[in-house]
Design a protein around this motif. Structure first.
Motif, PDB file in Angstrom:
ATOM      1  N   UNK A 158     -10.568  38.460 -44.767  1.00 59.88           N
ATOM      2  CA  UNK A 158      -9.394  38.449 -45.104  1.00 59.88           C
ATOM      3  C   UNK A 158      -9.046  37.334 -45.659  1.00 59.88           C
ATOM      4  N   UNK A 159      -8.221  37.222 -46.762  1.00 68.12           N
ATOM      5  CA  UNK A 159      -8.175  35.834 -47.424  1.00 68.12           C
ATOM      6  C   UNK A 159      -9.156  35.078 -47.363  1.00 68.12           C
ATOM      7  N   UNK A 160      -9.189  33.977 -46.658  1.00 64.26           N
ATOM      8  CA  UNK A 160     -10.361  33.283 -46.740  1.00 64.26           C
ATOM      9  C   UNK A 160     -11.483  33.238 -45.707  1.00 64.26           C
ATOM     10  N   UNK A 161     -10.920  33.981 -44.743  1.00 62.41           N
ATOM     11  CA  UNK A 161     -11.655  34.008 -43.425  1.00 62.41           C
ATOM     12  C   UNK A 161     -12.934  35.227 -43.608  1.00 62.41           C
ATOM     13  N   UNK A 162     -13.940  34.806 -43.305  1.00 65.08           N
ATOM     14  CA  UNK A 162     -14.991  35.955 -43.176  1.00 65.08           C
ATOM     15  C   UNK A 162     -15.804  36.023 -41.953  1.00 65.08           C
ATOM     16  N   UNK A 163     -16.081  37.170 -41.732  1.00 64.85           N
ATOM     17  CA  UNK A 163     -16.979  37.287 -40.311  1.00 64.85           C
ATOM     18  C   UNK A 163     -18.146  38.365 -40.549  1.00 64.85           C
ATOM     19  N   UNK A 164     -19.216  37.620 -40.184  1.00 69.10           N
ATOM     20  CA  UNK A 164     -20.403  38.707 -40.462  1.00 69.10           C
ATOM     21  C   UNK A 164     -20.797  39.296 -38.852  1.00 69.10           C
ATOM     22  N   UNK A 165     -20.878  40.727 -38.919  1.00 65.12           N
ATOM     23  CA  UNK A 165     -21.325  41.381 -37.789  1.00 65.12           C
ATOM     24  C   UNK A 165     -22.406  42.089 -37.857  1.00 65.12           C
ATOM     25  N   UNK A 166     -23.255  42.425 -36.592  1.00 62.99           N
ATOM     26  CA  UNK A 166     -24.221  43.502 -36.473  1.00 62.99           C
ATOM     27  C   UNK A 166     -23.166  44.565 -35.828  1.00 62.99           C
ATOM     28  N   UNK A 167     -23.332  45.652 -36.586  1.00 64.52           N
ATOM     29  CA  UNK A 167     -22.696  46.912 -35.940  1.00 64.52           C
ATOM     30  C   UNK A 167     -23.660  47.540 -34.927  1.00 64.52           C
ATOM     31  N   UNK A 168     -23.625  47.474 -33.605  1.00 67.76           N
ATOM     32  CA  UNK A 168     -24.239  47.766 -32.752  1.00 67.76           C
ATOM     33  C   UNK A 168     -24.241  49.362 -32.515  1.00 67.76           C
ATOM     34  N   UNK A 169     -23.019  49.944 -32.909  1.00 62.27           N
ATOM     35  CA  UNK A 169     -22.954  51.430 -32.894  1.00 62.27           C
ATOM     36  C   UNK A 169     -23.745  52.196 -33.982  1.00 62.27           C
ATOM     37  N   UNK A 170     -23.455  51.596 -35.005  1.00 62.57           N
ATOM     38  CA  UNK A 170     -24.126  52.537 -36.004  1.00 62.57           C
ATOM     39  C   UNK A 170     -23.062  53.814 -36.553  1.00 62.57           C
ATOM     40  N   UNK A 171     -23.457  54.949 -36.215  1.00 67.79           N
ATOM     41  CA  UNK A 171     -22.488  56.085 -36.433  1.00 67.79           C
ATOM     42  C   UNK A 171     -21.484  55.785 -35.259  1.00 67.79           C
ATOM     43  N   UNK A 172     -19.985  55.792 -35.868  1.00 65.34           N
ATOM     44  CA  UNK A 172     -19.040  55.824 -34.647  1.00 65.34           C
ATOM     45  C   UNK A 172     -19.148  56.188 -33.507  1.00 65.34           C
ATOM     46  N   UNK A 173     -18.524  55.806 -32.473  1.00 68.44           N
ATOM     47  CA  UNK A 173     -18.759  56.232 -31.008  1.00 68.44           C
ATOM     48  C   UNK A 173     -18.202  57.625 -30.900  1.00 68.44           C
ATOM     49  N   UNK A 174     -17.020  57.891 -31.789  1.00 65.59           N
ATOM     50  CA  UNK A 174     -16.347  59.029 -31.686  1.00 65.59           C
ATOM     51  C   UNK A 174     -17.227  60.239 -31.968  1.00 65.59           C
TER      52      UNK A 174
END
Ligand SMILES: C[S@@+](CC[C@H](N)C(=O)[O-])C[C@H]1O[C@@H](n2cnc3c(N)ncnc32)[C@H](O)[C@@H]1O
Length: 385
Positions: free
Chosen positions: A146-162
């Protein structure tokens, strides 16, 4: 094990419920937005979050926060991260992103840059590179920019928990599992009294109620999560957490759960879904008009999600149905707390009862309300509008 920020995303409007779930599980709440709550913990903590959360969508473990003004800067920052510690070089990677920054017109380009940085880094370190593509059933990384701010994540769910894994037979306009869980939580029903769900459709509300009443962790239903594809994931801990969750679940409920619908195909689907969720013996299903739903003594909650004209049915016909729901509440449901979940405020007025409370939700982008009606017993009068 080092702690990091963990962002749990949720459908718009469910953050208050998610926040409460996190606090109940003993996690701190660092911040809250309309579609997510931030907490902190170790990578191992994401296992219990994935196992237990009912209203969260994706559990994102933050690896790095940095600023970037161009795709090349993004690439350099991401390439400097030790992805080889997390993503198997012989595995498969999916990159998702949420991008709103002036230098990028198409978020797919940012995802592609992110994927290139990860696989180039892994190839440089190991001599091999993982495959990549859109499937979310193996390693998943998420980029927020968002704008200048970056965040890198590991998505530990994969498929959404829904996607709990029990809805094999969806019908028209089914409610998402996470939303249904939040609606049940909003009624404060905890398995004590009866839970009635006329107009049950594919049974999502009744099934989520059964899981909540039994205190059964929703993640017990799923066999695949993103964290299972992170190098060196803690399999022993996962087995222990599952065993613990099974021990904490109740075997039966003191009250009854009754789910009815006028459409035999809906009940057929609801029964199959309940069987997949392992709660079919707890829910009494019936094909009937909502007004003929049996009302056991002892009170409890009665939750209805009638069609509201945006996606099904015609508004004029529905006016009579909503008026009928009000009459049914007034004439037959004394001793219960009634709830109507609807996306149409003018139809809701046809219920002609004064709601005690109105809780805000969104269903497929439509603003909805869960209206609560106290249906007093005995001499106390049901409040009319
Ligand atoms: C919006 S859907 C409910 C969706 C449900 N919450 C789910 O997750 O699948 C409304 C349901 O009301 C049922 N219905 C409509 N009129 C009815 C009536 N008079 N009596 C009983 N059920 C009715 C429809 O068959 C439909 O399944």
């Amino acid at each position: 094990m080092h702690k990091s920020k963990i962002l749990i995303t949720c459908p718009k409007g469910l953050a208050p419920f998610l926040k409460q779930e996190l606090l109940n599980l003993g996690f701190p709440v660092l911040s809250e937005s309309v579609a997510g709550v931030e907490t902190e913990g170790a990578l191992d903590d994401t296992l219990s979050l994935n196992l237990r959360l009912r209203t969260g969508h994706r559990v994102l473990f933050q690896l790095k926060e940095f600023s970037a003004n161009s795709a090349d800067e993004l690439y350099r920052e991401l390439y400097a991260l030790a992805w080889e510690k997390y993503v198997p070089e012989d595995g498969y990677l999916c990159v998702t992103s949420s991008v709103d920054t002036p230098s990028i017109k198409d978020s797919r380009f940012a995802s592609l840059k992110c994927k290139d940085a990860i696989v180039d880094r892994i190839r440089e370190q190991s001599g091999r590179r993982p495959d990549s593509g859109p499937a979310r059933d193996r390693s998943v990384s998420h980029l927020y920019w968002k704008d200048e701010l970056c965040k890198a994540y590991l998505d530990t769910s994969g498929e959404p928990l829904s996607r709990r894994g029990y809805r094999k037979m969806p019908l028209t306009a089914p409610m998402q599992e996470t939303l249904a869980a939040a609606v049940v939580l909003a009624t404060n029903w905890n398995g004590g009294g009866n839970f009635l769900n006329p107009l049950c459709g594919s049974g999502t509300l009744a099934i989520e109620a059964a899981l909540i009443g039994l205190n059964r962790a929703p993640g017990l239903l799923r066999s695949n999560f993103g964290f299972m594809h992170i190098k060196g994931w803690n399999e022993r801990l996962w087995r222990e957490l599952r065993e613990q969750a099974k021990k904490e679940a109740r075997a039966s409920l003191p009250g009854r759960i009754i789910a009815t619908d006028i459409d035999p195909a809906a009940i057929e689907a609801a029964k199959k879904n309940a069987a997949t969720a392992g709660v079919e013996q707890l829910i009494e299903f019936g094909v009937c008009d909502y007004a003929d739903t049996p009302l056991p003594d002892g009170g409890g909650v009665i939750v209805m999600n009638p069609p509201y004209g945006e996606r099904m049915g015609e508004i004029q016909q529905l006016e009579a149905a909503y008026k009928g729901i009000g009459d049914y509440f007034k004439q037959k449901c004394r001793g219960y707390t009634g709830y109507v979940f609807t996306g149409n405020p003018s139809l809701a007025k046809k219920v002609s009862l004064k709601p005690k409370q109105s809780v805000h939700f969104f269903n497929s982008g439509i603003e909805c309300r869960l209206l609560e009606y106290d249906l007093y017993e005995g001499s106390k009068k049901i409040k009319k509008t």
